[in-house]
Design a protein around this motif. Structure first.
Motif, mmCIF file in Angstrom:
data_model
loop_
_atom_site.group_PDB
_atom_site.id
_atom_site.type_symbol
_atom_site.label_atom_id
_atom_site.label_comp_id
_atom_site.label_asym_id
_atom_site.label_seq_id
_atom_site.Cartn_x
_atom_site.Cartn_y
_atom_site.Cartn_z
ATOM 1 N N ILE A 448 34.164 -14.450 3.556
ATOM 2 C CA ILE A 448 32.895 -14.588 3.456
ATOM 3 C C ILE A 448 32.711 -15.383 5.226
ATOM 4 C CG2 ILE A 448 32.641 -15.613 1.129
ATOM 5 C CD1 ILE A 448 34.037 -18.154 1.912
ATOM 6 N N ALA A 449 31.460 -15.847 5.450
ATOM 7 C CA ALA A 449 31.178 -16.868 7.071
ATOM 8 C C ALA A 449 31.619 -17.302 7.500
ATOM 9 C CB ALA A 449 29.701 -15.529 6.857
ATOM 10 N N PRO A 450 32.566 -17.846 7.903
ATOM 11 C CA PRO A 450 32.634 -19.301 8.203
ATOM 12 C C PRO A 450 31.898 -20.384 8.628
ATOM 13 C CG PRO A 450 33.367 -17.861 9.501
ATOM 14 C CD PRO A 450 32.352 -17.171 9.156
ATOM 15 N N VAL A 451 30.865 -20.279 7.774
ATOM 16 C CA VAL A 451 29.940 -21.419 8.102
ATOM 17 C C VAL A 451 29.966 -22.583 7.649
ATOM 18 C CG1 VAL A 451 27.256 -21.665 7.127
ATOM 19 C CG2 VAL A 451 27.672 -19.601 6.882
ATOM 20 N N MET A 452 29.813 -23.224 8.466
ATOM 21 C CA MET A 452 29.889 -25.268 8.049
ATOM 22 C C MET A 452 29.575 -25.740 6.721
ATOM 23 S SD MET A 452 30.366 -28.399 10.564
ATOM 24 C CE MET A 452 29.598 -28.643 11.228
ATOM 25 N N ILE A 453 28.120 -25.687 7.117
ATOM 26 C CA ILE A 453 27.098 -26.500 6.271
ATOM 27 C C ILE A 453 26.406 -25.343 5.440
ATOM 28 C CG2 ILE A 453 26.186 -28.035 5.436
ATOM 29 C CD1 ILE A 453 27.035 -30.049 7.044
ATOM 30 N N TYR A 454 26.536 -25.043 4.234
ATOM 31 C CA TYR A 454 25.971 -23.910 3.798
ATOM 32 C C TYR A 454 24.136 -24.776 3.539
ATOM 33 C CZ TYR A 454 29.061 -21.556 2.163
ATOM 34 O OH TYR A 454 30.581 -20.918 1.820
ATOM 35 N N GLY A 455 23.082 -24.312 4.060
ATOM 36 C CA GLY A 455 21.755 -24.322 4.359
ATOM 37 C C GLY A 455 21.329 -25.467 2.957
#
Lengths: 553, 281
Positions: A448-455
């Protein structure tokens, strides 16, 4: 069969006893001499061990990690490391030397470039990149440590530990190992004879197997200190918009702040701008927060009722001790911090997380990962997410409920606020069509992409253009319009039209500064309650003792 | 609870600093930003120039006496001296010399917030600095030339020498004064020689408190706009020009200090204080 004595169910304990015996004369009771560290580690470790090494973005068990990097890879190898923050070069030397092969971690800060390289060439295998809270939780479920390497300020000869203001992760890591027949090894700055010589006991000696006086005090970083001199007029504007558009509007009383200069500006505006608005006692009373020096003026002005801290902060020891109504302190008077408990508090007991981001896409997915660096996460994804399991209500939480909800049941929502100045350092746009995190994740082979906070967790976005109330957006198109309206000049911002902005304002999804009663020309550093570190010392009555790197005198 | 001062002088940029030191309502700027006399060299090197080239020249009065107050803007190119900013400073000080000669007593105050030469136009900057030095020395014969170093940049390089040439230097605890800056020394001589990240150590060596203690500056003042303005006025009210010989003329004392320092050791800030007040190591 007498099941009480059936050794087939006590193999972990048997293995522990065998290891304790093999230490032999390298330990005198629980005490290991400083110079025997490497030989001791070689005696107690086994190939393939799972090793929890204490190290977060503040405190580091660096004496133990330096020793571990010196063991003979012919004897000790294939270790599975559990490190909350890969911060020191020897953390990665372990992999280059073949001592360790697999790592589970959450944050890589200063080492993020080298982490990306070692992953790409296969020198280091990653179990997963976690948030802090997930990694700690897994220590109790499926990543149970054989060995725990931790740092304490003082210990007595029976292993009682004093961790003081920087207790942080130590109790959690020790607990995970101690009650699973793991071996707990603590480096200490000072060894004392008996328990009466310790200021207090933070971790009881029966949880600890060995203590080793370190060659020098454990490394500690003042990560939460922001010099007010570096706060700009734009940060002040962002802070004014946040206070009026979010804190005041939603009556937010329980909260967590990130460590950016914009949230530092908010802290320094409470006693000035916030006071003028008559908000004292109405907002920002109860915090899950490290002892931020920039919060001193608000505390001294009577804004703050309580603060629970993840860790300590260098230089804040005397101040926190002297403000025990606000901070948690032990019977010795000094601060007690606990990262896992504060993470849970920040997740479930606060109504708002507000922090800065480096990149935001048009659906408000937010990330601090940029090209070529795999920095991972700290606590932001935990703090910056809506805990769906929450059941207690509060005015702020309930103010985000729209109608009766999809399933016909009314519920509130945590405020998750991202502050994004339209352009960052070097004229880099913060609003981007695609996050770098997606590409970095693909390149590193992450599932999974290392997104900090999901939209979908982000409820509000603030830029110097205004505030977007994303929780009110009825569909993705409206959400996209609200985000692009804040993006300023540039490719993302040029999507936004005056007609869209007018409609968003009518619908209450977008507020410009004038809609919030904020005059851009009022946004000046002169509003800051403290304009320098020296001012913070003055506010504290001399109790705050800033580290050398923040002094200008 | 103790509140910090309301108006730190360091919060003012150059123009407001100049205005704060002149009698209220008397500030008049020579070559203001709208005169558009800017550096012709910076754009060629990819740097956006500034309308005043980082130098503010103010005329007005101090306690009713004609005055020139000049300031370098530390926020533009670190207050570095280029061709235009250097010429603005040098000619305004030379004009003050002429005014004094022609019977109009004129006070001169120099606000130093500068890393020294602006490297993008170094030769022209050097020339200008030598002219500034000459003007300061000449102005001293008419009355006190006051220097002010408050921070946040500090005063370094050739302008550190200019500070040394003034007849009265006012500093804050946060102000720094030296020739080479700490980062330059670390880069050139290595971190063993000087760790520029040890801020407390740097300020102990070259900060305002130390400079005043060792006699290289005269007045230590709080970082407060009113206090700095009062300190400047006090120099003219209380100190006639001839009372104390200027620092740069005290050659014998300087020689004695140099002879007492053992360069093979590493004297601490306290050692230097002891030496400069007549003690020995």
């Amino acid at each position: 069969m007498n099941s009480t004595n059936d050794m087939r169910w006590q193999m972990r304990r048997a293995r522990k006893l065998e290891r304790l015996a093999s230490v032999g004369s390298l330990a005198n009771g629980r005490v290991v001499e400083t110079g025997n560290l490497v030989a001791f580690l070689e005696a107690v470790l086994r190939p393939g061990d799972t090793v929890a090494l204490e190290g977060n973005n503040q405190k580091q068990a660096d004496f133990l990690s330096r020793g571990l990097a010196e063991v003979d890879p012919g004897r000790i190898n294939d270790l599975h490391m559990l490190i909350s923050s890969i911060s020191r070069p020897e953390h990665l030397d372990l992999f280059e030397k073949g001592i360790a092969s697999l790592v589970d971690f959450s944050y890589a800060g200063a080492q993020s470039t080298r982490v990306a390289t070692l992953l790409a060439d296969g020198t280091m295998k990653v179990g997963a990149i976690h948030t802090y809270l997930e990694l700690y939780a897994r220590l109790f479920v499926d990543l149970i440590p054989d060995i725990a390497l931790v740092a304490a300020d003082k210990a007595d000869r029976n292993g009682n530990l004093y961790t003081g203001p920087n207790t942080e992760d130590t109790p959690t890591i020790v607990e995970a190992a101690a009650f699973r027949s793991g071996i707990v090894i603590a480096q200490v700055n000072e060894l004392v004879d008996g328990v009466d010589d310790l200021p207090r006991v933070d971790i009881p000696g029966s949880w600890v197997d060995f203590v080793i006086p370190a060659d020098r005090p454990f490394q500690i970083e003042p990560l939460f200190t922001r010099d007010p001199r570096k706060i700009t007029d734009v940060h002040v504007l962002l802070a004014m918009l946040s206070i009026r558009g979010i804190y005041e509007r939603h009556q937010v009383t329980t909260l967590n702040h990130g460590i950016g200069f914009d949230t530092a500006a908010i802290e320094l505006l409470l006693p000035t701008y916030g006071e003028k608005l008559g908000l004292r006692g109405k907002i920002a009373r109860n915090w899950a927060l490290n002892p931020h020096p920039t919060l001193i003026p608000a505390i001294e002005s009577g804004w703050v009722d309580s603060i629970t801290s993840f860790g300590g902060e260098v230089g804040m020891e005397r101040y926190t001790a002297a403000r025990s109504d606000i901070f948690a302190t032990g019977h010795d008077g000094s601060l007690r911090s606990n990262r896992m408990i504060s993470q849970v508090a920040g997740l479930y007991a606060t109504d708002m997380f507000i922090g800065s981001t480096l990149q935001l896409d048009p659906l408000a997915n937010s990330s601090t990962v940029t090209r070529g660096r795999l920095s991972g996460f700290g606590g932001a994804p935990n703090l910056g997410s809506d805990p769906h399991g929450r059941r207690h209500s509060s005015p702020a939480w309930l103010s985000l409920s729209e109608g009766e909800g999809q399933l016909g049941v009314k519920r509130g929502q945590k405020l998750v606020v991202q502050i994004a100045e339209t352009y960052g350092a070097g004229a880099t746009p913060r609003f981007v069509e695609h996050l770098d995190a997606v590409e970095v994740g693909t390149a590193a082979g992450m599932p999974i992409a290392p997104v900090m906070i999901y939209g979908d967790d982000v409820t509000h976005v603030v830029s110097e253009e205004g505030v977007a109330y994303l929780y009110k957006a009825r569909d993705l198109e409206e959400r996209r319009q609200a985000v692009t309206a804040l993006a300023g000049a540039g490719p993302v911002g040029s999507e936004s039209t005056p007609e869209q902005r007018a409609q968003l304002r009518r619908d209450g999804i977008l507020a410009l500064p004038e809609d919030l009663g904020v005059r851009r020309s009022d946004a000046s550093r002169s509003l800051l309650a403290a304009k320098s570190i020296e001012d913070l010392v003055t506010w504290s009555g001399g109790l705050y003792d800033p580290p050398a790197k923040f002094r200008s005198w | 609870m103790t509140r910090p001062v309301a108006q730190p002088f360091t919060e003012f940029r150059a123009r407001d600093r100049v205005r704060a030191l002149l009698d209220p309502g008397t500030f008049r700027e020579i070559l203001d930003p709208f005169a558009r006399v800017e550096s012709p060299h910076l754009a060629l090197q990819g740097i956006v120039p500034q309308g005043d080239d980082g130098a503010v020249i103010g005329r007005g009065t101090i306690d009713g006496v004609s005055a020139v107050v000049v300031a370098l803007d530390g926020a533009f190119q670190g207050g570095g001296i280029g061709e235009v900013s250097g010429a603005k400073l040098a000619s305004s000080l030379e004009q003050a010399v002429n005014d004094n000669r022609n019977g109009t007593p004129t006070r001169a105050v120099i606000l130093l917030e500068t890393g020294g030469i602006r490297l993008q136009e170094a030769n022209l900057g050097l020339l200008a600095i030598s002219e500034i030095h000459s003007a300061i020395v000449e102005l001293r014969s008419f009355g006190p030339v006051v220097g002010v170093v408050v921070g946040t940049v500090g005063c370094f390089g050739g302008m550190g020498i200019a500070a040394g040439l003034t007849s009265h230097l006012i500093m804050t605890r946060g102000g720094r004064l030296s020739l080479n800056g700490p980062e330059v020394i670390e880069t050139e001589a290595g971190i063993e020689e000087l760790d520029s990240s040890d801020r407390a150590g740097i300020w102990a060596m070259i900060g305002g408190a130390q400079r005043v203690a060792i006699g290289q500056a005269e007045t230590l003042v709080d970082d407060d706009a009113d206090a700095v303005a009062a300190a400047v006025r006090d120099v003219y009210r209380t100190a006639p020009a001839t009372a104390v010989p200027a620092r740069s003329t005290r050659i014998a004392a300087g020689r004695r200090l140099l002879a007492a320092v053992d360069p093979t050791g590493r004297p601490t800030p306290t050692d230097i204080r002891n030496l400069s007040t007549g003690g020995s190591l």
